[in-house]
Scaffold this active site. Structure first.
Site, PDB file in Angstrom:
ATOM      1  N   LYS A   1      13.124  -5.628 -15.760  1.00 27.63           N
ATOM      2  CA  LYS A   1      13.503  -5.442 -17.159  1.00 27.63           C
ATOM      3  C   LYS A   1      14.954  -5.880 -17.351  1.00 27.63           C
ATOM      4  O   LYS A   1      15.819  -5.544 -16.535  1.00 27.63           O
ATOM      5  CB  LYS A   1      13.337  -3.970 -17.534  1.00 27.63           C
ATOM      6  CG  LYS A   1      13.518  -3.658 -19.013  1.00 27.63           C
ATOM      7  CD  LYS A   1      13.291  -2.163 -19.293  1.00 27.63           C
ATOM      8  CE  LYS A   1      13.273  -1.863 -20.787  1.00 27.63           C
ATOM      9  NZ  LYS A   1      13.029  -0.420 -21.049  1.00 27.63           N
TER      10      LYS A   1
ATOM     11  N   SER B   1       9.605   0.230 -24.744  1.00 30.64           N
ATOM     12  CA  SER B   1      10.463  -0.936 -24.759  1.00 30.64           C
ATOM     13  C   SER B   1      10.273  -1.863 -23.564  1.00 30.64           C
ATOM     14  O   SER B   1      10.715  -3.015 -23.614  1.00 30.64           O
ATOM     15  CB  SER B   1      11.935  -0.497 -24.803  1.00 30.64           C
ATOM     16  OG  SER B   1      12.273   0.195 -23.617  1.00 30.64           O
TER      17      SER B   1
ATOM     18  N   SER C   1       9.019   4.485 -22.579  1.00 31.16           N
ATOM     19  CA  SER C   1       9.198   3.034 -22.519  1.00 31.16           C
ATOM     20  C   SER C   1       8.570   2.356 -21.308  1.00 31.16           C
ATOM     21  O   SER C   1       8.512   1.128 -21.259  1.00 31.16           O
ATOM     22  CB  SER C   1      10.689   2.676 -22.578  1.00 31.16           C
ATOM     23  OG  SER C   1      11.131   2.713 -23.911  1.00 31.16           O
TER      24      SER C   1
END
Lengths: 488, 461
Positions: B79, B154, B178
């Site tokens: 990420k 996310s 997330s």
């Protein structure tokens, strides 16, 4: 005589003498360093970086709190004090807000017989900010440079209650506080370089208001970088505020700076502009816990109080105030002196050696007496003092021996053997040398006999020179006077 | 060779050991796969092909020498909230465009120690704020199983990359769901570890008291391998735990017989998609068939989780994002005055959701509101935590949905922030309690208390 009473509270910020910064491993000692060389991603506030608490700074905070007779909480934590400014790299400063490391303390700025107590509201730890320099270049463009070397340096704030009632008392408190912090070895007390920063809160009130415990609005004066500036600013403000009231006007609660050039206070911002810092606990650090055992251990490790040591040197050892103060300049020095006394109890002699040739040697070597690292063992320094006292070495020989003790760490006897030092004290050894000197300096002999006593010293010097400083001064004096037929 | 990319992490590791293929071949297969599906999926912000092949060659050497870990030579996606030294790390934000940190996050160092291969940096909602990855300042990621739908967020890029076989695993971060919500929407396994289990050092903070790094993978065992690598004490993260890291992979071998599975009534609500409820109920039934014992429980403060979360998170956000002023790093914008430069830099560098949370948090912490919002939310947080503590006196794990819906169409919720917040309704409470949780393919979610050894529940899927 003013009809107003003065009320003063003091805030002091001091950097702590830790090796590294408050929340990262960067070196704390940035004086003279190129800008932005003592920095890392943590103290630059880079994304994803986390603080780690400097344990030494915590211990120093506890030491200060205990030395100022404060209460240490069982739990504390750092909080984020939020405000945007380029000198604040994270956009917040970590500081102890709700639970300072010390509170409810007091310090006596009077004497034991007539105490004058200043209450300490709080002692708390935080991090210093970066340093902004505002520049206008030749083209007239103005901009700011940010040096982050100072960002994250451990800072301790010490806040008093409004317990001082004259500029003199305020300065007495500051001197006392600086003495305590420097003596603890946790701060250097340097105001000129900003390591210790002073702010004073001042207001005046009538005796009736004093009686009723009422305070009038106060002004905070910042940028005070010497005790004299504190005194001057306070004297100015007392007068200014009294005049404002006498004109029937009100004093506004403001923050002021001290304009050194014009000798006056200048308003920087008013209370209405006070910022909302939106404090909340720093989630990146778990709460701090101070156990009773930890606090006791720190307490046990505290050096004696400086003024107690000074008074012991004066009253028990009979030293004068000046030398007593010098010997108690640091806990390490006092401890060294005490250790030497155990071997050579002649306090005068030991004190003279330490404060004279010994200190000169320390200074030459650019060492200091904050720690005893690199010094000869106290027992050997004491042995040197003992031999000097006993006439086993002479003053010039002490000067010869000391560097060797510093260099080699060997004992006095070994150093004497290595340098071939001995004392020529026997009369049969000294007499022929004296006779030679007198024969070679007939003029001087005449002058001494004619009563010019100053010239006697010259002859002593010549004999010393001839013995390469090894003559025992007492014997030399006695024999020389006998030969010359002059009284001592 | 592209079929190599469809292997599980564990299969790929076995193949490398058996010399069936090299890490360079495996990595090339993943890069080829990225090349073919990325135009549709757009999971990656940066594909680090050169870095990946360099890593792969080093891994092949280590594999030949023997004794390499299971992650050696395995390509993974990271990420883009997690700092990678010398490789652009944007947090999905314009304000960090071009930012190449001079440091690796702790989790990256852990992965490097094991010899992983960095495939690239995955897309995300800006600063991890969002539930659809539509808040990325750079691109919209598409759900690989329904390209007109969001992958969740996310960590949507991480979930999509794993689901689309563009990586064998990915790292995500989870603050309020997330990792779990996008894992659920993309049909992969996502695990949010217990707070403190994994170091946050080098992970760009959204809400420091909740953020946690965790793995996304195609099987529970794969996720266990990754967690075993990244978990552990980090002296530079004072909130990381000193508790020893258990052997997660061997824990997967245990069955679920006798396991008490709590089913919280508050998590089966009106308005959730019937398909979601069906899938979760079916998964629980399967657990029961294998010997687990279902127990109906109550988590009475569930309704307060969302408002509590949306006070605490913005408060921390407002402080955490204050450092982005363009002075020391990031993208500065000039101004006539210092304050104007600040405003221009942050005004153009941050997206709408980021600004919204900064303003909400600044407001909630302000004098006069601080007690009513921040302090009150912390109190409610304690009550929510207590709900779970009480529940875990009766049960070993809790099973519930991770998301009230399956993947929703791109653009469906972007106009209404509250609708977007509600997408995390089932995942918010658990981090508030500091607890770990795992999302599975069945769109079901398992959370369990400190009994980390119970992870084998996942193995039963």
């Amino acid at each position: 005589m003013s009809r107003y009473e003065t009320v003063i509270g003091i805030e002091v910020h001091t950097q702590l003498l830790t090796r590294s910064k408050m929340f990262c491993g960067c070196p704390n000692d940035y004086a003279g360093a190129e800008p932005n060389t003592h920095v890392c991603p943590v103290c630059l506030g880079a994304p994803g970086m986390l603080p780690v608490v400097n344990e030494t700074a915590l211990r120093y905070g506890m030491m200060a709190a205990l030395a100022l007779n404060c209460t240490i909480p069982e739990f504390s934590w750092f909080e984020r004090k939020n405000y945007p400014y380029p000198d604040l790299v994270k956009g917040f400063q970590l500081t102890q807000y709700s639970y300072p490391i010390g509170s409810h303390g007091q310090v006596n700025i009077g004497t034991d017989a007539e105490p004058l107590r200043v209450r300490i509201n709080r002692v708390h730890l935080e991090e210093d900010t970066a340093k902004n320099t505002h520049v206008t270049n030749a083209a007239g463009e103005s901009y700011s440079l940010v040096d982050c070397n100072r960002a994250g340096v451990p800072l301790m704030e010490i806040v008093t209650e409004p317990d001082m009632h004259s500029p003199d008392e305020a300065v007495a408190y500051l001197k006392k506080l600086r003495d305590i912090l420097v003596f603890l070895g946790i701060a250097n007390g340097r105001m000129d370089e900003g390591a210790m920063r002073l702010e004073a809160n001042i207001s005046v009130r009538t005796p009736e208001e004093a009686e009723a415990g009422v305070l009038r609005p106060r002004c905070e004066v910042k940028n005070l970088n010497s005790f004299e500036n504190v005194r001057a600013a306070l004297v100015y403000e007392v007068k200014r505020q009294a005049q404002v009231y006498d004109r029937g006007e009100r004093v506004r609660q403001v923050t002021m700076g001290w304009d050194l050039e014009h000798g006056r206070t200048v308003v920087q911002r008013s209370k209405e502009e006070a910022q909302d810092y939106r404090y909340f606990p720093e989630p990146d650090l778990p709460p701090l816990r101070f156990t009773a055992a930890e606090v006791d251990a720190v307490r046990a490790g505290l050096p004696g109080r400086r003024h107690e040591i000074v008074s012991r040197y004066q009253q028990v050892l009979g030293l004068d105030a000046y030398r007593a103060e010098l010997l108690a300049q640091s806990p390490a020095f006092a401890a060294y002196f005490d250790a030497a006394l155990a071997v050579c109890p002649q306090a005068e002699r030991v004190a003279n050696l330490l404060l004279g040739d010994f200190m000169a040697e320390v200074n030459d070597r650019r060492m200091d007496m904050e720690s005893t690292a690199g010094l000869p063992p106290a027992a050997e320094t004491a042995e040197l003092a003992r031999q000097w006292e006993a006439g086993e070495v002479t003053g010039p020989q002490v000067k010869q021996l000391l560097p060797r003790l510093f260099d080699t760490g060997e004992g006095v006897e070994a150093a004497k053997a290595a340098l071939g030092i001995r004392v020529v004290g026997a009369a049969d050894e000294l007499t022929p040398i004296i006779e030679d000197v007198l024969a070679a300096n007939a003029d001087a002999v005449e002058k001494v006999r004619a009563g010019q006593d100053k010239v006697f010293g010259f002859l002593v010097g010549q004999v010393m020179k001839a013995t390469r400083g090894q003559a025992d001064p007492g014997t030399l004096n006695r024999l020389l006077r006998e030969k010359l037929g002059v009284a001592g | 060779m592209s079929e190599l990319s469809a292997l599980t992490l564990e299969q790929a590791a076995a193949g490398l050991r058996a010399r069936e293929f090299s890490s360079v071949e495996l990595t090339q297969a993943v890069l080829d796969r990225i090349g073919s599906v990325e135009p549709d999926v757009r999971a990656y912000l940066t594909v680090t092909a050169d870095e990946a092949l360099t890593n792969a060659r080093a891994a092949d050497q280590r594999l030949r020498n023997g004794g390499a870990s299971l992650l050696c030579g395995i390509p993974g996606g990271i990420k883009d909230l997690i700092a990678t030294r010398g490789i652009q790390t944007t947090a999905g934000s314009r304000i960090l465009e071009g930012f190449k940190p001079p440091y690796n996050a702790f989790v990256i160092e852990q992965l490097r120690r094991d010899g992983y291969v960095l495939a690239g940096k995955c897309n995300l909602d800006e600063f991890a704020m969002g539930s659809s990855t539509e808040n990325s300042a750079y691109q919209v990621t598409h759900n690989p199983f329904a390209l007109d739908c969001v992958p969740g967020g996310s960590s949507g890029g991480s979930a999509a990359a794993v689901a689309a076989e563009e990586a064998f695993f990915a790292l995500g971060t989870d603050t309020g769901g997330s990792i779990r919500q996008p894992a659920s929407l993309c049909g992969v396994v996502g695990l949010k570890p217990t707070y403190g289990r994994v170091s946050r050092w080098g992970v760009i903070a959204m809400a420091s008291s909740l953020d946690q790094v965790g793995p996304l993978a195609r099987t529970v065992r794969d996720a266990a391998i990754v967690l075993g690598c990244i978990a552990g004490r980090d002296e530079l993260d004072s909130t990381s735990t000193t508790r020893p890291v258990p052997d997660y992979l061997s824990a997967c071998e245990r069955g679920v017989k006798g396991l008490r599975v709590g089913v919280p009534k508050e998590y089966f609500i009106d308005g959730m998609e019937p398909a979601v409820e069906q899938a979760v109920r079916a998964a629980i039934a399967e657990l029961v068939r294998q010997g687990a014992v279902p127990v109906e429980i109550s988590l009475p403060h569930t309704d307060y989780a969302l408002p509590t979360y949306y006070v605490i998170v913005p408060c921390e956000v407002s402080a955490n994002l204050a450092r982005f002023d363009g002075i020391r790093y990031g993208v500065p914008q000039p101004g006539e005055t210092m304050w104007e430069a600040y405003a221009n830099t942050r005004g153009s560098g941050f997206g709408a959701e980021v600004k919204r949370r900064i303003m909400l948090g600044t407001y909630a912490l302000s004098a006069g509101y601080h007690d009513a919002y921040y302090v009150q939310a912390q109190k409610v947080r304690t009550l929510i935590k207590r709900d779970f503590e009480e529940a875990f006196e009766q049960v070993d794990v809790i099973a519930c949905p991770a998301s009230p819906s399956t993947a929703f169409p791109i653009g469906a919720k972007t106009e209404d922030p509250v609708q977007m917040y509600l997408a995390d309704i089932f995942t918010l409470a658990i981090p508030l309690a500091g607890l770990p949780a795992r999302a599975y393919e069945a769109a079901s979610e398992w959370s369990h208390s400190q009994c980390r050894e119970r992870l084998q529940v996942g193995g039963a899927q």
